[in-house]
Motif scaffolding. Structure first.
Motif, PDB file in Angstrom:
ATOM      1  N   GLU A  18       0.854  -1.191   0.000  1.00 25.81           N
ATOM      2  CA  GLU A  18       0.000   0.000   0.000  1.00 25.81           C
ATOM      3  C   GLU A  18       0.890   1.242   0.000  1.00 25.81           C
ATOM      4  OE1 GLU A  18      -2.764   0.077   3.214  1.00 25.81           O
ATOM      5  OE2 GLU A  18      -3.759  -1.784   2.619  1.00 25.81           O
ATOM      6  N   ILE A  19       0.481   2.252  -0.738  1.00 23.33           N
ATOM      7  CA  ILE A  19       1.231   3.509  -0.784  1.00 23.33           C
ATOM      8  C   ILE A  19       0.423   4.588  -0.056  1.00 23.33           C
ATOM      9  CG2 ILE A  19       2.302   5.242  -2.271  1.00 23.33           C
ATOM     10  CD1 ILE A  19       3.599   2.450  -2.445  1.00 23.33           C
ATOM     11  N   HIS A  20       0.972   5.033   1.073  1.00 28.49           N
ATOM     12  CA  HIS A  20       0.336   6.093   1.850  1.00 28.49           C
ATOM     13  C   HIS A  20       1.196   7.355   1.730  1.00 28.49           C
ATOM     14  CE1 HIS A  20      -2.389   3.476   4.549  1.00 28.49           C
ATOM     15  NE2 HIS A  20      -1.926   2.711   3.564  1.00 28.49           N
ATOM     16  N   VAL A  21       0.566   8.441   1.348  1.00 29.77           N
ATOM     17  CA  VAL A  21       1.284   9.704   1.151  1.00 29.77           C
ATOM     18  C   VAL A  21       1.429  10.427   2.494  1.00 29.77           C
ATOM     19  CG1 VAL A  21       1.257  11.928  -0.023  1.00 29.77           C
ATOM     20  CG2 VAL A  21       0.386   9.904  -1.182  1.00 29.77           C
ATOM     21  N   TRP A  22       2.659  10.720   2.861  1.00 31.71           N
ATOM     22  CA  TRP A  22       2.952  11.406   4.125  1.00 31.71           C
ATOM     23  C   TRP A  22       2.978  12.914   3.869  1.00 31.71           C
ATOM     24  CZ3 TRP A  22       8.598  12.207   5.918  1.00 31.71           C
ATOM     25  CH2 TRP A  22       8.630  12.897   7.123  1.00 31.71           C
ATOM     26  N   ILE A  23       2.127  13.652   4.612  1.00 25.92           N
ATOM     27  CA  ILE A  23       2.005  15.098   4.399  1.00 25.92           C
ATOM     28  C   ILE A  23       2.272  15.848   5.701  1.00 25.92           C
ATOM     29  CG2 ILE A  23       0.423  16.974   3.730  1.00 25.92           C
ATOM     30  CD1 ILE A  23      -1.152  14.828   2.139  1.00 25.92           C
ATOM     31  N   ASN A  24       3.221  16.770   5.671  1.00 26.59           N
ATOM     32  CA  ASN A  24       3.388  17.706   6.783  1.00 26.59           C
ATOM     33  C   ASN A  24       2.358  18.814   6.608  1.00 26.59           C
ATOM     34  OD1 ASN A  24       5.528  16.461   8.092  1.00 26.59           O
ATOM     35  ND2 ASN A  24       7.059  17.458   6.836  1.00 26.59           N
ATOM     36  N   CYS A  25       1.433  18.934   7.557  1.00 32.00           N
ATOM     37  CA  CYS A  25       0.319  19.866   7.375  1.00 32.00           C
ATOM     38  C   CYS A  25       0.689  21.324   7.674  1.00 32.00           C
ATOM     39  CB  CYS A  25      -0.866  19.434   8.239  1.00 32.00           C
ATOM     40  SG  CYS A  25      -1.570  17.863   7.727  1.00 32.00           S
ATOM     41  N   TYR A  26       0.812  21.659   8.948  1.00 33.39           N
ATOM     42  CA  TYR A  26       0.949  23.074   9.293  1.00 33.39           C
ATOM     43  C   TYR A  26       2.390  23.572   9.386  1.00 33.39           C
ATOM     44  CZ  TYR A  26      -4.041  22.844  10.124  1.00 33.39           C
ATOM     45  OH  TYR A  26      -5.403  22.671   9.963  1.00 33.39           O
TER      46      TYR A  26
END
Length: 247
Positions: free
Chosen positions: A11-19
């Motif tokens: 599975e490919i989960h996209v890691w996002i730094n939000c703030y």
């Protein structure tokens, strides 16, 4: 990455730094960077200072993580929503993992937009709450002091939760099976009232499929206390959606 990952049954989960926006020791050289194009989006502290005014070359406190976007600014969550929309519309991803989905610390969260909005609702400037002006010392009833503190905490928490609600709404509209997860502070109480990251609420309202509490303490007492607080406060269905991050 998606093509290769799926070929290998991953599975490919996209890691996002939000703030969190920028943590370098000098300002970004790219003039199209948000820090240059939208400095009004950055966070404000309890002293009324914007993160956009920070001298990046000077020595910082050990707790300082970087320049943050403010969830209190009306445009920030909409911008982040569009970034995340672009990812799940264009790419066949399996999940989205949200990191730094919180305030930098309790002395942040005082963007003029948020202060104005709260003031319109309650006729109180949040700065007066946090600076101790709204207290029995200045003639306020204790019951009112307690209730307005609760409202301010909820207000800050809801600005973070709003982003998660946007992400859920957009994924549901696309009718895609995309898993949503978040990295969260491990002490449930501190998460709520210091970083205003109400991840217990996210679990109970099914806004996330799972959370990863960053239980990184090398002190066994701290490590186990964090787990005990979770077990004492979170229902059995939600407990199953906790995957412990250890280090």
């Amino acid at each position: 990455a998606i093509k290769l990952g799926h070929a290998l049954n991953l599975e490919i989960h996209v890691w996002i730094n939000c703030y969190i926006l920028w943590s370098g020791s000098s300002y970004p050289s790219d003039k199209n960077h948000i820090l240059h194009t939208n400095p009004s989006w950055t966070e404000f502290d309890i002293y009324g200072k914007s993160d956009a005014r920070i001298d990046l070359t000077s020595l910082k406190s050990p707790q300082w993580e970087g320049i943050y976007l403010s969830p209190m600014n009306k445009e920030v969550n909409e911008y982040l929503r569009k970034v995340i929309q672009e990812i799940h519309k264009k790419y066949n991803i399996d999940g989205i993992h949200l990191d730094y989905i919180r305030y930098q610390d309790e002395y942040y969260g005082f963007h003029p937009d948020g202060r104005k909005e709260f003031n319109l609702l309650f006729n109180i400037d949040p700065l007066d709450i946090s600076r101790g002006v709204i207290s029995t010392r200045y003639g306020w009833e204790q019951s009112y002091v307690d209730s307005i503190n609760i409202e301010w905490n909820k207000f800050k928490q809801n600005k973070i939760t709003e982003l998660l609600q946007f992400v859920n709404d957009d994924i549901n509209l696309l009718n895609k099976d995309i898993i949503i997860s978040a990295a969260v502070k491990p002490n449930l109480i501190d998460a709520k009232y210091r970083w205003h990251q109400n991840w217990q609420d996210w679990l109970e309202k099914d806004l996330v499929d799972f959370v990863i509490p960053m239980n990184y303490s090398s002190e066994l007492i701290t490590f186990m206390t964090n787990i005990k607080i979770m077990k004492n406060n979170i229902d059995n269905d939600s407990i199953k959606k906790i995957i412990m991050g250890i280090s």
